[in-house]
Design an enzyme around this catalytic site. Sequence first.
Site, short mmCIF file in Angstrom:
data_model
loop_
_atom_site.label_atom_id
_atom_site.label_comp_id
_atom_site.label_asym_id
_atom_site.label_seq_id
_atom_site.Cartn_x
_atom_site.Cartn_y
_atom_site.Cartn_z
N GLY A 11 -10.68 6.93 -1.15
CA GLY A 11 -11.19 6.32 0.08
C GLY A 11 -10.74 7.10 1.31
O GLY A 11 -10.35 6.52 2.32
N GLY A 14 -12.37 6.66 5.02
CA GLY A 14 -12.25 5.39 5.75
C GLY A 14 -11.36 5.49 6.99
O GLY A 14 -10.83 6.55 7.30
N GLN A 15 -11.23 4.37 7.66
CA GLN A 15 -10.45 4.36 8.92
C GLN A 15 -9.03 4.83 8.68
O GLN A 15 -8.51 5.68 9.41
CB GLN A 15 -10.43 2.94 9.52
CG GLN A 15 -9.74 2.89 10.89
CD GLN A 15 -9.31 1.49 11.30
OE1 GLN A 15 -9.31 0.55 10.49
NE2 GLN A 15 -8.94 1.34 12.56
N ASP A 56 -15.65 8.05 -7.62
CA ASP A 56 -16.04 6.65 -7.53
C ASP A 56 -15.06 5.86 -8.41
O ASP A 56 -15.03 6.05 -9.63
CB ASP A 56 -17.48 6.50 -8.05
CG ASP A 56 -17.99 5.07 -7.90
OD1 ASP A 56 -17.16 4.17 -7.66
OD2 ASP A 56 -19.21 4.87 -8.02
N TYR A 146 -13.27 -11.12 0.64
CA TYR A 146 -12.27 -10.06 0.85
C TYR A 146 -10.86 -10.60 0.59
O TYR A 146 -10.07 -10.00 -0.14
CB TYR A 146 -12.41 -9.55 2.29
CG TYR A 146 -11.42 -8.50 2.72
CD1 TYR A 146 -11.34 -7.28 2.10
CD2 TYR A 146 -10.58 -8.74 3.82
CE1 TYR A 146 -10.45 -6.31 2.53
CE2 TYR A 146 -9.69 -7.78 4.26
CZ TYR A 146 -9.63 -6.56 3.61
OH TYR A 146 -8.75 -5.62 4.05
N LYS A 150 -8.00 -9.75 -2.27
CA LYS A 150 -6.64 -9.31 -1.92
C LYS A 150 -5.59 -10.14 -2.66
O LYS A 150 -4.61 -9.60 -3.17
CB LYS A 150 -6.42 -9.38 -0.40
CG LYS A 150 -7.17 -8.30 0.37
CD LYS A 150 -6.84 -6.88 -0.09
CE LYS A 150 -7.48 -5.80 0.77
NZ LYS A 150 -7.31 -4.46 0.20
N ILE A 176 -6.00 -2.79 12.05
CA ILE A 176 -5.48 -1.45 12.39
C ILE A 176 -6.31 -0.87 13.53
O ILE A 176 -7.53 -0.82 13.47
CB ILE A 176 -5.55 -0.51 11.17
CG1 ILE A 176 -4.79 -1.10 9.97
CG2 ILE A 176 -5.01 0.87 11.52
CD1 ILE A 176 -3.30 -1.30 10.18
N1 SER Z 1 -8.99 -5.33 9.24
C1 SER Z 1 -9.33 -6.17 8.13
C2 SER Z 1 -10.55 -6.97 8.40
O1 SER Z 1 -10.74 -7.32 9.54
C3 SER Z 1 -8.18 -7.06 7.81
O2 SER Z 1 -7.49 -6.54 6.73
O3 SER Z 1 -11.27 -7.28 7.51
#
Ligand code: SER
Length: 317
Positions: A11, A14-15, A56, A146, A150, A176
């Site tokens: 990944g 990604g950010q 992947d 999500y 987690k 973040i």
């Molecule tokens: N930055 C993430 C979100 O907003 C939180 O883990 O989904």
Amino acid sequence: MKKMRRILVIGAAGQIGSELVPFLRNKYGNDNVIATGRKTPLPDAIKKFGPVIYLDALEKNTLSKVFYEYEIDTIFHMASILSATGEKMPQTAWDINMNGLINVLEASRKYSIKNVIWPSSIAAFGPTTPRDNTPNTTVLEPTTMYGITKVAGELLAEYYYKKYGLDVRSMRLPGIISSETLPGGGTTDYAVEIFYEAIKNKKYTCFLKEDTVLPMMYMPDCLKCMIDILEADDSKLKRRVYNLTGTSFSAGEIAAEIKKHIPEFTIEYKPDFRQAIADSWPKTIDDSFAREEWGWNPEYDLKAMTKSMIAILSKRL
Ligand code: SER
């Protein structure tokens, strides 16, 4: 001489991944950090200076092949669908987040990988969790897909550690904030977008309410936590998953801080479906276990982060 780690970053586009790769290469050597991507092109700063491959995490056999061929011993598994996108396609979020993770854990166990770093999130918490100074061990009843992935992932991390001795380490990251790569599909994304809009257009329409407080962290602190948790002495770690935070603020507070630098800046608030997600998450986080067990100590508060973001983005935009 101590053998250098051989690190795989899954990944990397990604950010976090896009800044984590150069940061790790700086410490462990360009050739020892292998960046992987899938759909999003990798930034030049990653492609130019070290190995890059397509990967992947849903393809089990490819994972094993890469671990073997590149003699990987350390993994950062950063590929994930975030909270807001996850609500638009919950089944895909489950598939990518959970099947990706268990494939990584399985391949890691088979190849005796030394360390796996996999971020959890404040999204693991839910409306029944105490929202102020949220403790490390508390109620975990998230209401987003999500968040569900987690919590399940945290339990898997513990399971693989206890059952197979796989050294998985995880931190519940807050929102973040970073100046290089935009986040995608999260609920905390507003705190990054607001800077781009403030600098380019002097105005921003926020998708959360003015008084919504969420825990956040600036990228330099986030990068620091990645290496700190990776290099932490195992004998000091009493758990696999750590609360972590930088600083908490409301949408109104960050807007006011930006206004100190850009006085013409105006903001309006038009909350959408992401408000309900934000309302289910903590406002402030107790990260004392991370501080005690591996020396976590973030540098940036709202003021310092805002100053740095505006300086970097004003130059670039
Ligand atoms: N930055 C993430 C979100 O907003 C939180 O883990 O989904």
